[in-house]
Design a protein around this motif. Structure first.
Motif, PDB file in Angstrom:
ATOM      1  N   ARG A 138       0.748  -1.539  -0.540  1.00 48.42           N
ATOM      2  CA  ARG A 138      -0.046  -0.075  -0.033  1.00 48.42           C
ATOM      3  C   ARG A 138       0.930   1.097  -0.236  1.00 48.42           C
ATOM      4  N   GLY A 139       0.704   1.857  -1.112  1.00 51.18           N
ATOM      5  CA  GLY A 139       1.272   3.754  -1.057  1.00 51.18           C
ATOM      6  C   GLY A 139       2.637   2.921  -1.745  1.00 51.18           C
ATOM      7  N   GLU A 140       2.995   1.927  -2.601  1.00 52.52           N
ATOM      8  CA  GLU A 140       4.135   1.709  -3.179  1.00 52.52           C
ATOM      9  C   GLU A 140       3.737   2.339  -4.571  1.00 52.52           C
ATOM     10  N   LYS A 141       4.794   2.436  -4.983  1.00 48.79           N
ATOM     11  CA  LYS A 141       3.809   2.699  -6.476  1.00 48.79           C
ATOM     12  C   LYS A 141       4.259   2.075  -7.900  1.00 48.79           C
TER      13      LYS A 141
ATOM     14  N   MET B  72       0.844   5.887   3.328  1.00 49.23           N
ATOM     15  CA  MET B  72       0.827   6.341   2.737  1.00 49.23           C
ATOM     16  C   MET B  72       2.619   6.276   1.450  1.00 49.23           C
ATOM     17  N   HIS B 328       4.430  14.876  -9.598  1.00 55.13           N
ATOM     18  CA  HIS B 328       3.645  13.321 -10.470  1.00 55.13           C
ATOM     19  C   HIS B 328       3.900  12.591  -9.186  1.00 55.13           C
ATOM     20  N   ASN B 329       3.957  12.400  -8.408  1.00 49.86           N
ATOM     21  CA  ASN B 329       4.505  11.451  -7.553  1.00 49.86           C
ATOM     22  C   ASN B 329       2.586  11.456  -6.645  1.00 49.86           C
ATOM     23  N   LYS B 330       2.714   9.948  -5.558  1.00 45.74           N
ATOM     24  CA  LYS B 330       2.097  10.403  -4.747  1.00 45.74           C
ATOM     25  C   LYS B 330       1.317  11.427  -4.501  1.00 45.74           C
TER      26      LYS B 330
END
Ligand SMILES: [Zn+2]
Lengths: 255, 566
Positions: A138-141, B72, B328-330
């Protein structure tokens, strides 16, 4: 070298064991390997009967066999980079996290997060895999980036979420949202699934069963023939997810 | 009865006028006293620097948005793991650590009191739960009123007393400490996909301006006689050229309180930019510091950035969206019904980025150019500018010109063209640092009366003893020792008990939460006000009776009650 780890009976068998230390490279030198049972650090021989057969000079010559009550042993094979792990029964969560090379064979079922953020190597699960198989945390791109995951049975929800490379094959059904946020790699689903590939930006997903509740943000771009299980299948080809200008390919068998 | 005597302490206690005397400090039952008996436990401070416990007047450590930052960013959770040790729990995280991680790391640096910079009233329970799990610091919560519908209606009606009544009801319901305005009006505008760009822009639907909100809330705050002033995060954060908005805001501030400032402007580094685009952004710290120097009725904190990885989090939703469009990241964006919102994104401040280099310089300049240390607190807006564990490095930079020069040499060479820092000779001294890290904060927050920020008899025995000997140490050249010394106390004493020693926390903590209750005349009791009650019946998803935070959420609450002048 073959290391056989057979679980000893535990007083509280429901307490999970954190076993990221169980990887072939750690068994080359006989240093003190420990795992955590809940919040207690345990020597490996407090948890397992250990038998070692034969020599090894490099980690790729090490095979670890886990047997017994292994369904609550977590993180086996984390950061593994060579060798082989065979699990005779079920395995707990996070098996093969970040693994980069080598092979894991699971003869039973795998709990959630199998092969999470894997970089390379092979995982083969002969039973079912739970949620988030081959996904990113979770939260990893980026999720799995390379290697092969094969599940002979079914997989849960969010299979191959954030898949960025490598190949994931689920021969049975998947749950909800497989391939969601996919950005690369290949996802093959032999059975049915729901709402595949939302927010996909790249990669290929092939579904040889039914895809329920297809998202409306995929553009039909014709059809193509694909082979699976020794047969040729006619597939509808979609591009998307156009909601975020994705350039992924989604192929669904025409029934 | 427990007694403790700290002997041979090199004490700087600015609020008591002590500027570096070697003396003994007597403690009985958690309070400073004149003297103790012969059987008291003794700590020999050996002429080490001894200060009141550190007070952070603006930090984000607890609550929903901090928690969102945690989940996140799994990479951040992996970055700062520590194992269980003695009484210390396992911790993880670097810029958004677990609550125990925050608490231990602050305690090891000698901090005993923290103000959480922004609590959404509706989500107060979560903040208080995390306060309880931050056991080594007494906690206070800035409470967000920037987009509160009832407030904006009162502003529109020019009804300061009603605004005061809304604040009084809300602070006491959510056990908050002070009024926080984050980009006043902007986050509400963001609900319509817009923002406010100056203090004179109108908030959609409500037809009020940030300037009107700020002026009304300043007056409402004083009507309630609250300990702290209004605490503002100005409009247009992080926008090139925003120093004009900041100067406009400073011009709004009347001088209404003789005990403390009338407006506290937080993380002013982010609000001191010249230029018109990211390409020509420059430092306007001189203009801002001049305005601050001319207005004793304001206090600021630095909002220093430090190079490296961190997480930005604020109730300023539209600003975080702008940051997202750059990286443009999280990105996370969040609305809190009828009240406020928030946004979170991870960032990396780089020495290779000219913009980041300029930002780094501005924070230091603000601290060095503000003449009176009581007006400028040391902060990073943790974790927005940097995690608080960077404070010792900031102290060393402020105390040593040579250290600053060495750092400047590592930056983008164009930096010097855009900032005045290389020309600033000032080096802060131990007294300045003592003011900027505890005494100034305690005064600005108005908590000296509950025994915070000083060591006079009657004060809480919160004490930090650092392995630094001001008599023989030259901070100008020996800045590495300064950094190491402020990073790890020899002893941190909280309410008369040694809680941390040489970098290790040694006891389980038991903190307090300080909150305010302004007592209003019955005609200002909003719990029976039809208009106010209607807000809950028609719009909130929560019933009015379920909204207040129950006492059980504050196992050791300390209430500062005030009599409102309504
Ligand atoms: Zn802040």
């Amino acid at each position: 070298m073959r290391v056989i780890l057979r679980t000893k009976p535990r007083k509280k068998p429901f307490i999970p064991i954190e076993a990221e230390a169980i990887i072939p490279q750690n068994f080359l030198r006989k240093n003190d390997i420990t795992v955590y049972e809940g919040n207690k650090e345990r020597k490996l021989d407090e948890i397992f009967y250990i038998t070692t057969e034969g020599p090894a000079v490099s980690p790729d010559q090490v095979e670890i066999v886990l047997s017994g009550e292994t369904g609550r042993i977590k993180r086996v094979g984390e950061y593994m980079n060579a060798g082989r792990i065979v699990i005779e029964g079920d395995i707990g969560m996070h098996c093969g996290n970040f693994m980069s090379a080598g092979e894991i064979i699971i003869k039973g079922n795998a709990d959630a997060w199998l092969g999470r953020e894997m970089r390379g190597g092979i995982i083969r699960c002969e039973g079912n895999a739970s949620h988030y198989c081959a996904a990113g945390y979770r939260g990893e791109k980026r999720g799995m980036r390379g290697g092969i995951v094969q599940v002979m049975g079914n997989a849960g929800d969010f299979t191959a979420e954030y898949l960025s490379g490598g190949e994931v094959t689920i021969h049975g059904d998947c749950g909800d949202l497989p391939g969601v946020e996919m950005r690369g790699g290949t996802l093959i689903i032999g059975g049915n699934c729901r709402r595949p590939c939302g927010n996909m930006t790249g990669g290929i997903c092939m579904i040889f069963g039914k895809a329920d509740a297809m998202l409306p943000t995929f553009r039909n771009t014709g059809s193509e023939e694909k082979e699976y299980g020794g047969h040729h299948h006619r597939m509808t080809m979609y591009r998307g997810d156009i909601a975020n200008r994705g350039k992924g390919t989604l192929l669904v068998k025409i029934n | 009865m427990s007694e403790l005597l700290v002997r041979n302490a090199y004490v700087i206690d600015p609020l008591s006028g002590i500027k570096g005397d070697v003396m003994d400090i007597a403690i009985r039952d958690g309070k400073i006293v004149e003297e103790v008996g012969r059987n008291a436990e003794v700590i020999d401070a050996d002429h080490c620097l001894t200060l009141p416990g550190g007070v952070d007047s603006h930090s984000h450590v607890c609550g929903t948005k901090v928690n969102f930052g945690r989940y996140m960013s799994p990479e951040d959770m992996r970055a700062g793991r520590t194992a269980r040790k003695g009484v210390m729990h396992v911790t993880s995280g670097y810029s958004v650590p677990t609550t125990f991680g925050n608490s231990y790391r602050y305690s090891i640096m000698g901090y005993t009191t923290i103000l959480e910079g922004a609590m959404a009233p509706l989500e107060a329970r979560h903040t208080h739960e995390e306060f309880t799990a931050t056991p080594h610091q007494d906690m206070l919560a800035n409470t967000l009123f920037d987009g509160n519908w009832s407030i904006m209606e009162a502003v529109r009606e020019k009804d300061v007393k009603r605004a005061a009544a809304v604040v009084a009801w809300t602070l006491s319901a959510v056990k908050g400490f002070a009024i926080k305005l984050t980009n006043p009006g902007g986050t509400e505008a963001w609900g319509w996909g817009e923002d406010v760009h100056s203090i004179l822009d109108q908030v959609p639907h409500f037809g009020v301006t940030p300037a009107e909100i700020i002026e009304t809330m300043i007056r409402a705050n004083e009507l309630l006689n609250l300990p702290h002033s209004v605490h503002i995060h100005c409009n247009a954060l992080g926008v090139p050229g925003n120093y004009r908005t900041t100067l406009d805001t400073l011009d709004l501030v009347p001088d209404l309180n003789d005990k403390r400032q009338t407006l506290y402007l937080t993380h002013l580094q982010f609000h001191s930019y010249g230029g018109s685009t990211w390409k020509d952004i420059s430092s306007k710290s001189e203009d801002i510091a001049r305005a601050v120097n001319n207005k004793p009725q304001v206090a600021i904190d630095m909002g220093q950035i430090m190079f490296g990885r961190t997480t930005t989090m604020t109730a300023d939703g539209p600003m975080e969206f702008k940051l997202y469009m750059l990286h443009h990241n999280k990105w996370s964006n969040h609305d809190v019904e009828l009240e406020t919102g928030s946004g979170i994104i991870p960032v990396y401040y780089s020495r290779k980025s000219l913009v980041n280099c300029v930002m780094w310089a501005i924070g230091l300049e603000l601290a060095l150019l503000t003449k009176d240390p009581w007006q400028c607190m040391l902060s990073t807006d943790n974790p927005n500018g940097a995690p608080f564990v960077k404070y010792p490095e900031i102290i060393a930079l402020l105390m040593s010109r040579r250290f600053r020069e060495n750092e400047l040499a590592l930056l983008d060479p164009r930096t010097a063209h855009y900032v005045p820092l290389p020309a600033i000779d000032r080096e802060l001294d131990w007294y300045d640092i003592a003011v900027m890290t505890r005494a100034g904060q305690a005064k600005a927050l108005g908590i000296t009366g509950v025994g915070k920020g000083h060591l006079a008899p009657g004060a809480e025995a919160d004490i930090a003893i650092y392995p630094l000997k001001p008599d023989s140490l030259d901070p100008s050249t020996e800045y590495q020792q300064v950094m190491a010394g402020f990073g790890k106390t020899r002893y941190t004493i909280k309410r008369g008990r040694v809680v941390a020693r040489d970098g290790e926390v040694v006891v389980e903590g038991a903190n307090s939460t300080i909150w305010t209750k302004a007592i209003t005349p019955p005609e200002f009791d909003l719990s029976v006000d039809p208009e106010f009650v209607k807000k809950f019946e028609q719009y909130y998803t929560v019933r009015m009776s379920n909204y207040p935070v129950q006492d059980v959420y504050l196992p050791r609450g300390v209430c500062i009650a005030t009599e409102a002048s309504l």
